[in-house]
Design an enzyme around this catalytic site. Sequence first.
Site, PDB file in Angstrom:
ATOM      1  N   ARG A   1       8.580  -7.811   3.908  1.00 49.66           N
ATOM      2  CA  ARG A   1       7.479  -9.469   5.255  1.00 49.66           C
ATOM      3  C   ARG A   1       8.636  -9.439   5.916  1.00 49.66           C
ATOM      4  NH1 ARG A   1       5.335  -5.718   2.315  1.00 49.66           N
ATOM      5  NH2 ARG A   1       4.166  -5.540   1.347  1.00 49.66           N
ATOM      6  N   SER A  27      -3.422  -9.543   0.289  1.00 53.36           N
ATOM      7  CA  SER A  27      -2.241 -10.239  -0.521  1.00 53.36           C
ATOM      8  C   SER A  27      -1.936 -11.311  -0.637  1.00 53.36           C
ATOM      9  CB  SER A  27      -0.975  -9.218  -0.790  1.00 53.36           C
ATOM     10  OG  SER A  27      -1.344  -9.468  -1.490  1.00 53.36           O
ATOM     11  N   GLU A  57       2.327 -15.157   1.506  1.00 56.08           N
ATOM     12  CA  GLU A  57       2.921 -13.272   2.290  1.00 56.08           C
ATOM     13  C   GLU A  57       1.774 -13.818   3.611  1.00 56.08           C
ATOM     14  OE1 GLU A  57       1.121  -9.024   2.775  1.00 56.08           O
ATOM     15  OE2 GLU A  57       2.798  -9.438   0.561  1.00 56.08           O
TER      16      GLU A  57
END
Length: 294
Positions: free
Chosen positions: A166, A216, A286
Amino acid sequence: MTNMEKIKILKNESLSKYTFTKTGGPADLIAFPKDIKEVQSLLIMAKEQQLPITVLGNASNLIIKDGGIRGLVIILTDMNKIISNGEYVIAQAGARYIDTTIVAQQNGLSGLEFAAGIPGSVGGAVYMNAGAYGGETAEVIDTVTVLTPENEIKIFNNDELEFGYRHSLIQEQNDIVLEASFKLVPGDKEKIQAKMDELNELRASKQPLELPSCGSVFKRPEGYFAGKLIHDAGLQGYQSGGAQVSTKHAGFIVNVDHATATDYLNVIKHVQETVYKQNQVHLETEVRIIGQDK
């Protein structure tokens, strides 16, 4: 340079119209450039007026606070052209990642199947190194074209982008992603489609796609799964205001009743504190959280 009059610019517009969560306060200015020249013109204007710049794509993995964003918000969704050329698919930053996977499939190119259900834009996918189902953006990127804060166009090769989980170099540089070139491999159109269908069915069966969410919420902590930690902490269905930990997938927070960004942040904080108390694991977000408190 482009005539500024041609660029669609809105004043004091609520960002909740543009985010997947349907939350977010007002932006002083929102601009929707249609090409690179218009983005360059906007950078010049922002520099002259000393306006901070925030760049958004599809605003899917994002929470914008209820106080909104000062300065200029550039939304790239009108820069959405996608072409295929041999074994490459080249997509502008505002193109939907999902649409990019469709163009790849139509041209018999394999490698982007994992992204068939990722709702973000190509620019966001590069910025975050978006991934799903064992694949990630870093594996298929050839080059990325960016605009630097100094208004110069630069092209990075994959190995210069410092991709990680990420993460990409873009997060540190304040560059604006303009375009990405994906290097794919020839494959069977029907097999590629079958794989995309399979992953989309899997996604639909597990994720709360029928409600607004920011995707998410938490990164995967080493040795654990965020969703399982949240589920095991008994937090599924936990609600603050209109934001709720999804009863379908604990890794998602959904907008069940006119939630505000503050509701989202309250749920995130409660989840982090509860999971830490029970497991001594810190859940890192995230989802990008930007903007000002109300």
